[in-house]
Design a protein around this motif. Sequence first.
Motif, PDB file in Angstrom:
ATOM      1  N   MET A  53       0.741  -1.177   0.156  1.00 22.77           N
ATOM      2  CA  MET A  53       0.165  -0.095   0.218  1.00 22.77           C
ATOM      3  C   MET A  53       0.806   1.146  -0.079  1.00 22.77           C
ATOM      4  O   MET A  53       0.556   2.173  -0.486  1.00 22.77           O
ATOM      5  CB  MET A  53      -0.886  -0.039   1.267  1.00 22.77           C
ATOM      6  N   TYR A  54       1.814   1.296   0.808  1.00 16.46           N
ATOM      7  CA  TYR A  54       2.780   2.597   1.001  1.00 16.46           C
ATOM      8  C   TYR A  54       3.970   2.708   0.623  1.00 16.46           C
ATOM      9  O   TYR A  54       4.486   3.776   0.303  1.00 16.46           O
ATOM     10  CB  TYR A  54       2.716   2.773   2.607  1.00 16.46           C
ATOM     11  N   MET A  55       4.649   1.702  -0.006  1.00 18.44           N
ATOM     12  CA  MET A  55       6.026   2.031  -0.533  1.00 18.44           C
ATOM     13  C   MET A  55       6.089   2.436  -2.038  1.00 18.44           C
ATOM     14  O   MET A  55       4.953   2.292  -2.705  1.00 18.44           O
ATOM     15  CB  MET A  55       6.653   0.484  -0.443  1.00 18.44           C
ATOM     16  N   MET A  56       7.108   3.159  -2.155  1.00 17.85           N
ATOM     17  CA  MET A  56       7.036   3.832  -3.467  1.00 17.85           C
ATOM     18  C   MET A  56       7.423   2.941  -4.631  1.00 17.85           C
ATOM     19  O   MET A  56       6.794   3.247  -5.494  1.00 17.85           O
ATOM     20  CB  MET A  56       7.884   5.098  -3.503  1.00 17.85           C
ATOM     21  N   ASN A  57       8.134   1.969  -4.318  1.00 18.67           N
ATOM     22  CA  ASN A  57       8.306   1.002  -5.422  1.00 18.67           C
ATOM     23  C   ASN A  57       7.150  -0.077  -5.349  1.00 18.67           C
ATOM     24  O   ASN A  57       6.717  -0.388  -4.198  1.00 18.67           O
ATOM     25  CB  ASN A  57       9.752   0.507  -5.270  1.00 18.67           C
ATOM     26  N   PRO A  58       6.869  -0.760  -6.255  1.00 18.20           N
ATOM     27  CA  PRO A  58       5.675  -1.752  -6.368  1.00 18.20           C
ATOM     28  C   PRO A  58       5.987  -2.920  -5.450  1.00 18.20           C
ATOM     29  O   PRO A  58       6.949  -3.483  -5.625  1.00 18.20           O
ATOM     30  CB  PRO A  58       5.456  -2.089  -7.763  1.00 18.20           C
TER      31      PRO A  58
END
Length: 187
Positions: free
Chosen positions: A74-79
């Motif tokens: 949900m929150y990490m910039m990388n998938p």
Amino acid sequence: MVSDAVFFVLAVLAVAAGVMVFVVDSMARATFSLLTSLLAVAGVVVLLGLNYLGIVIALMMTIEMAIMAVFMIMYMMNPAGLMPMTMMHNAKGSAVMCTALFVLLAAGILLAPWPARKGRPPRDVTMDLGLSLMGPQMLTMMTLGMALFATIVSSVVLATRRGRYDRLGDGLDAGHSDDPVRGGVGR
């Protein structure tokens, strides 16, 4: 004899998976390596005759790592935390500190005057452990545990009404995002 072999296999697996946490190059892989290590530790605890505690460790760590994976997605910039990254910060300093701590703990184990066992272990180790930890509040704590678990699951479900594929489609290849709220990148 078989339990000894299983113990050593689980012990090696726990240590190897723990090392893999720092070897793999993504948060998601590190999470599942840590889960593998903790499940092996839970297996060792079960082998030592503490079935209840081993099952609790397995359940708690599985749920904790699953929630951590959900929040990474949900929150990490990388998938999904799958982009390469390093899990080591200040590698030389941490290696020195870990080695010193290991030597200190090993010296403590080898040099401590261990007491001799008096008496016999209780017939039901799990029951005595539960009573020692929770006393007469065991049912209350079990009920609270289920209520907390239900709260965590429902809060994650309510917070994620839309998935990551809703914006750009299943293949993440739509020409424009379908955002119900204006803002974000490209406003």
